[in-house]
Structures are given as structure tokens and as C-alpha cells.
Design a protein around this motif. Structure first.
Motif, PDB file in Angstrom:
ATOM      1  N   ASP A  65       0.816  -1.215   0.000  1.00  0.00           N
ATOM      2  CA  ASP A  65       0.000   0.000   0.000  1.00  0.00           C
ATOM      3  C   ASP A  65       0.852   1.269   0.000  1.00  0.00           C
ATOM      4  OD1 ASP A  65       0.959   0.181   2.605  1.00  0.00           O
ATOM      5  OD2 ASP A  65      -0.996  -0.055   3.554  1.00  0.00           O
ATOM      6  N   LYS A  91       2.562   2.571   2.384  1.00  0.00           N
ATOM      7  CA  LYS A  91       2.559   3.319   3.645  1.00  0.00           C
ATOM      8  C   LYS A  91       3.826   3.094   4.474  1.00  0.00           C
ATOM      9  CE  LYS A  91      -0.048   4.466   7.731  1.00  0.00           C
ATOM     10  NZ  LYS A  91      -1.193   4.330   8.545  1.00  0.00           N
ATOM     11  N   TYR A  92       4.404   1.910   4.432  1.00  0.00           N
ATOM     12  CA  TYR A  92       5.544   1.574   5.285  1.00  0.00           C
ATOM     13  C   TYR A  92       6.769   1.149   4.492  1.00  0.00           C
ATOM     14  CZ  TYR A  92       2.195   1.455   9.106  1.00  0.00           C
ATOM     15  OH  TYR A  92       1.233   1.795  10.015  1.00  0.00           O
ATOM     16  N   ASP A  98       7.000   4.640   9.056  1.00  0.00           N
ATOM     17  CA  ASP A  98       5.739   5.136   8.510  1.00  0.00           C
ATOM     18  C   ASP A  98       6.073   6.299   7.578  1.00  0.00           C
ATOM     19  OD1 ASP A  98       3.357   6.746   8.163  1.00  0.00           O
ATOM     20  OD2 ASP A  98       2.475   5.633   9.833  1.00  0.00           O
ATOM     21  N   ARG A  99       5.786   6.168   6.306  1.00  0.00           N
ATOM     22  CA  ARG A  99       6.161   7.187   5.320  1.00  0.00           C
ATOM     23  C   ARG A  99       5.389   8.477   5.489  1.00  0.00           C
ATOM     24  NH1 ARG A  99       5.485   5.522  -0.239  1.00  0.00           N
ATOM     25  NH2 ARG A  99       6.834   7.288  -0.671  1.00  0.00           N
ATOM     26  N   GLU A 100       4.172   8.442   6.055  1.00  0.00           N
ATOM     27  CA  GLU A 100       3.383   9.667   6.249  1.00  0.00           C
ATOM     28  C   GLU A 100       3.891  10.502   7.412  1.00  0.00           C
ATOM     29  OE1 GLU A 100      -0.809   9.006   6.575  1.00  0.00           O
ATOM     30  OE2 GLU A 100      -0.881   7.835   4.728  1.00  0.00           O
ATOM     31  N   THR A 101       4.182   9.842   8.530  1.00  0.00           N
ATOM     32  CA  THR A 101       4.555  10.568   9.745  1.00  0.00           C
ATOM     33  C   THR A 101       6.058  10.655   9.962  1.00  0.00           C
ATOM     34  OG1 THR A 101       4.547   8.602  11.162  1.00  0.00           O
ATOM     35  CG2 THR A 101       2.437   9.764  10.860  1.00  0.00           C
ATOM     36  N   GLY A 102       6.817   9.764   9.333  1.00  0.00           N
ATOM     37  CA  GLY A 102       8.256   9.719   9.552  1.00  0.00           C
ATOM     38  C   GLY A 102       8.638   8.966  10.817  1.00  0.00           C
ATOM     39  N   LYS A 103       7.642   8.496  11.574  1.00  0.00           N
ATOM     40  CA  LYS A 103       7.918   7.741  12.792  1.00  0.00           C
ATOM     41  C   LYS A 103       8.444   6.359  12.427  1.00  0.00           C
ATOM     42  CE  LYS A 103       4.587   9.915  15.843  1.00  0.00           C
ATOM     43  NZ  LYS A 103       3.426   9.689  16.723  1.00  0.00           N
ATOM     44  N   SER A 104       9.237   5.811  13.323  1.00  0.00           N
ATOM     45  CA  SER A 104       9.787   4.486  13.078  1.00  0.00           C
ATOM     46  C   SER A 104       9.945   3.742  14.387  1.00  0.00           C
ATOM     47  CB  SER A 104      11.122   4.598  12.355  1.00  0.00           C
ATOM     48  OG  SER A 104      12.021   5.379  13.110  1.00  0.00           O
ATOM     49  N   SER A 151       2.699  -0.755  12.665  1.00  0.00           N
ATOM     50  CA  SER A 151       2.298   0.569  13.135  1.00  0.00           C
ATOM     51  C   SER A 151       3.337   1.187  14.048  1.00  0.00           C
ATOM     52  CB  SER A 151       0.947   0.486  13.855  1.00  0.00           C
ATOM     53  OG  SER A 151       0.624   1.755  14.384  1.00  0.00           O
ATOM     54  N   GLU A 210       2.775   3.827  15.921  1.00  0.00           N
ATOM     55  CA  GLU A 210       2.051   4.640  16.918  1.00  0.00           C
ATOM     56  C   GLU A 210       2.590   4.429  18.310  1.00  0.00           C
ATOM     57  OE1 GLU A 210      -0.355   6.904  15.985  1.00  0.00           O
ATOM     58  OE2 GLU A 210       0.315   6.325  14.005  1.00  0.00           O
TER      59      GLU A 210
END
Length: 100
Positions: free
Chosen positions: A18, A20-21, A39-45, A98, A100
Motif C-alpha cells: 500500500d 505506507k511503510y 511510517d512514510r506519512e509521519t516519519g515515525k519508526s 504501526s 504509533e
């Protein structure tokens, strides 16, 4: 959240179906190779797993994770080394991606 540094600046990347990751493994740390999820949207990892890795001083038994997604994106497979030194392929549900 995880930040790239000299240890994780060179990872074997794979993009989720998808888009996203991104997942990828870095060099061994403390006898384990870690698999990252970004996470490509938030930059979090985050680190989503750590697999036992043979001693990097013996490159002939080295085992990179080379993680990859199933076509439907529901599972991730990766290469690993069993306790007896045999190579194996393991899978786990992609729900752990995720950040999060």
C-alpha cells in the motif's frame, strides 16, 4: 520514534504494497539484526523485531534479514539463522508495523 544514524543508514529496504511503510534491517547489534518499520506519512519508526545473527567476523555464515511483504501485505517474511546454524524463513503478521 527511531532516528537513522551510522548503524541504520544502510538498510535492506522493502516497501509495503500500500506504500505506507518501509521496512529494513541494519547491521548486527549485540548479536541480533533488527528490523525497522518506518511510517512514510509521519516519519515515525520503530524496531519491530530482533533476530539472532551469527558473528559478523565470520561473513560466510552471515544472514541478513532481507524482509519482504506478502503480495497482499498481510504478512512479512524474513531470513534467519536457527540455533543449530541452519537457514530458515520466518513469517509474522504485518499488523505489527504501526509506529504509533
Amino acid at each position: 520514534s527511531f532516528y537513522f544514524n551510522e548503524f541504520y543508514c544502510d538498510i535492506h529496504c522493502s516497501l509495503s504494497p500500500d506504500g505506507k511503510y518501509i521496512i529494513g534491517d541494519g547491521y548486527p547489534k549485540g548479536g541480533y539484526r533488527q528490523l525497522l518499520s518506518i511510517d512514510r506519512e509521519t516519519g515515525k519508526s520503530k524496531i519491530i523485531l530482533a533476530a539472532k545473527s551469527p558473528d559478523p567476523a565470520h561473513p560466510d555464515i552471515r544472514c541478513d534479514l532481507h524482509a519482504r511483504f506478502a503480495f497482499d501485505g498481510k504478512f512479512i517474511s524474513f531470513d534467519t539463522t536457527a540455533d543449530d546454524g541452519r537457514r530458515e524463513i520466518a513469517i509474522f503478521p504485518a499488523e505489527y508495523l504501526s509506529c504509533e
